[in-house]
Write an enzyme that holds these catalytic residues in place. Structure first.
Site, PDB file in Angstrom:
ATOM      1  N   ASP A 151       0.752  -1.133   0.056  1.00  0.00           N
ATOM      2  CA  ASP A 151       0.043  -0.180   0.044  1.00  0.00           C
ATOM      3  C   ASP A 151       1.038   1.227   0.048  1.00  0.00           C
ATOM      4  OD1 ASP A 151      -2.178  -1.696   0.219  1.00  0.00           O
ATOM      5  OD2 ASP A 151      -2.293  -1.418   2.375  1.00  0.00           O
TER       6      ASP A 151
HETATM    7  N1  URA Z   1      -1.252  -5.757   4.117  1.00  0.00           N
HETATM    8  C1  URA Z   1      -1.671  -4.466   3.958  1.00  0.00           C
HETATM    9  O1  URA Z   1      -2.816  -4.229   4.556  1.00  0.00           O
HETATM   10  N2  URA Z   1      -0.927  -3.617   3.405  1.00  0.00           N
HETATM   11  C2  URA Z   1       0.042  -3.965   2.657  1.00  0.00           C
HETATM   12  O2  URA Z   1       0.792  -2.990   2.109  1.00  0.00           O
HETATM   13  C3  URA Z   1       0.552  -5.036   2.583  1.00  0.00           C
HETATM   14  C4  URA Z   1       0.174  -6.160   3.299  1.00  0.00           C
END
Ligand code: URA
Length: 216
Positions: free
Chosen positions: A90
């Site tokens: 993310d």
């Molecule tokens: N899980 C999440 O919630 N975000 C990420 O970036 C990776 C795994």
């Protein structure tokens, strides 16, 4: 070269693929090859494997109209057309991201059936409880995907800090799992994927690595 010329060159033993003389027009080759005729290279495609330390604010996408992408960190050495991301993070998650042009390798790194561990360091908005370790091991039902998360390992490091090991990568998976036990993720950082560890690679930096698909 025309097909006829290629066939003649092969028959005369003038064509080499990855330093071996090609003996038949049907020789099976990988996508990553070095082809030469009469000792002169006529085609070369190399596999590329990259480990990158993602800073916050960069999006895991080939292009984006609003935010910088991971490819901006590669400073034009490789583009989003040449490489793809093997397991996105993310925008505000930091840590290890793998990039490659080898689809077989990225599937081996990301496919749940290949069980490559992805290790995250997580900071929460509230205290962790030992009962949560079992909940993560048992899995959570994700209605959007219509399936349960695979068993994951939660190690409580401090009242609000944990290490979590997953073997798959569903959308916002870590945040959604902690949400199910009533906690909000305030910081998320990935330290390893399969055999690849971030180590002391500085934030924003990247390096070429070799393909170690079978090591874990
Ligand atoms: N899980 C999440 O919630 N975000 C990420 O970036 C990776 C795994």
């Amino acid at each position: 070269m025309s097909h006829r010329e290629v066939r003649a060159a092969i028959a005369a033993g003038r064509v080499q693929c990855n330093d071996l003389v090609v003996t038949s027009g049907d020789t099976h080759t990988d996508v990553f090859i070095r082809l030469s005729v009469d000792g002169k290279e006529v085609y070369h495609k190399e596999a590329v494997y990259i480990m990158l330390h993602k800073p916050p604010g960069y999006v895991s996408a080939n292009s984006d109209s609003e935010h910088p992408t991971l490819f901006a960190l590669l400073k034009g050495e490789y583009t989003g057309e040449e490489l793809h991301i093997a397991g996105r993070l993310d925008r505000y998650t930091t840590g290890l991201v793998l990039l490659t042009n080898d689809g077989q390798w990225s599937r081996a790194m990301t496919n749940p059936s290949s069980k490559k561990p992805k290790v995250y360091e997580v900071e929460l908005d509230g205290d962790l409880e030992s009962s949560m370790v079992n909940a993560f091991a048992e899995g959570f039902y994700f209605p959007t995907e219509g399936k349960y998360t695979m068993a994951s390992e939660l190690d409580i490091l401090a009242p609000r800090r944990a290490r979590l090991t997953l073997y798959e990568g569903m959308y916002h998976q870590v945040k959604r799992m902690f949400h199910r036990v009533g906690r909000k993720v305030v910081k998320l950082h990935r330290i390893s994927v399969g055999p690849y560890e971030l180590g002391d690679l500085a934030e924003g930096q990247w390096k070429l690595v070799s393909d170690q698909v079978f090591d874990v």
